[in-house]
Design a protein around this motif. Structure first.
Motif, mmCIF file in Angstrom:
data_model
loop_
_atom_site.group_PDB
_atom_site.id
_atom_site.type_symbol
_atom_site.label_atom_id
_atom_site.label_comp_id
_atom_site.label_asym_id
_atom_site.label_seq_id
_atom_site.Cartn_x
_atom_site.Cartn_y
_atom_site.Cartn_z
ATOM 1 N N PHE A 95 0.829 -1.191 0.000
ATOM 2 C CA PHE A 95 0.000 0.000 0.000
ATOM 3 C C PHE A 95 0.865 1.243 0.000
ATOM 4 O O PHE A 95 1.918 1.282 0.612
ATOM 5 C CB PHE A 95 -0.863 -0.046 1.268
ATOM 6 N N LYS A 96 0.406 2.252 -0.694
ATOM 7 C CA LYS A 96 1.067 3.560 -0.625
ATOM 8 C C LYS A 96 0.044 4.533 -0.048
ATOM 9 O O LYS A 96 -0.824 5.032 -0.754
ATOM 10 C CB LYS A 96 1.544 4.029 -1.980
ATOM 11 N N MET A 97 0.143 4.746 1.261
ATOM 12 C CA MET A 97 -0.760 5.665 1.920
ATOM 13 C C MET A 97 -0.222 7.078 1.774
ATOM 14 O O MET A 97 0.937 7.335 2.081
ATOM 15 C CB MET A 97 -0.902 5.323 3.400
ATOM 16 N N PRO A 98 -1.073 7.991 1.316
ATOM 17 C CA PRO A 98 -0.606 9.376 1.186
ATOM 18 C C PRO A 98 -0.544 10.073 2.538
ATOM 19 O O PRO A 98 -1.130 9.618 3.524
ATOM 20 C CB PRO A 98 -1.688 10.019 0.309
ATOM 21 N N SER A 99 0.144 11.179 2.550
ATOM 22 C CA SER A 99 0.165 12.043 3.721
ATOM 23 C C SER A 99 -1.163 12.791 3.814
ATOM 24 O O SER A 99 -1.727 13.191 2.797
ATOM 25 C CB SER A 99 1.294 13.072 3.581
#
Length: 160
Positions: A95-99
């Motif tokens: 997963f690439k969770m955004p800020s």
């Protein structure tokens, strides 16, 4: 009505409907609304997650919030994002969770409280997050890969 107001009302209605379908008592309604508008697209209503993409938020955050290192991990994750492969309850997610640093300290505290106290039935002696705690966490800037690395250390120390 302004478009932003309409979107917010729609998100609130979706969040209320989702919580009713799960039989969940909601204590942090502002956090639930923000979660519905910003987080549920990946983590799904009720924080159940999406296989292979976004992990569920119904178990680990409650455990994290009961420890100082875990609280730091949760605040770092919402402020800085996180990417990389992780395992949660024997499932793997890449997963690439955004800020979400663009949200206010109050909004982030409410979201974390919703996740910890409304989505997690077990949260030990965790205390609610405060806007002041999020404001202080903004001074500890990390990149998303460092947040990922600190998560690995935390989960090992908690036996997860």
């Amino acid at each position: 009505m302004k478009a932003k107001t309409i979107r917010m009302m729609s998100a609130m209605a979706l969040a209320i409907t989702a919580s009713a379908s799960f039989g969940q008592t909601v204590h942090y309604t502002a956090g639930q609304s923000t979660f519905g508008a910003r987080c549920a697209v990946c983590h799904q209503a009720g924080g159940k997650g999406q296989d292979g993409l976004a992990p569920p938020l119904t178990r680990y955050p409650g455990r994290y919030a009961a420890t100082p290192d875990g609280r730091q991990q949760l605040t770092a994750t919402v402020l800085n994002g996180m990417y990389g492969e992780i395992a949660v309850q024997d499932k793997t997610y890449n997963f690439k969770m955004p800020s979400f640093a663009s949200l206010s300290d109050e909004e982030l505290a409410e979201v974390l409280n919703y996740v910890v106290f409304d989505l997690n039935s077990k949260h030990g002696n965790a205390k609610p997050f405060t806007a002041a705690e999020l404001k202080a966490a903004r001074d500890r800037k990390l990149d998303a890969s460092a947040v990922h690395a600190s998560r690995a250390v935390l989960t090992k120390s908690l036996g997860l």
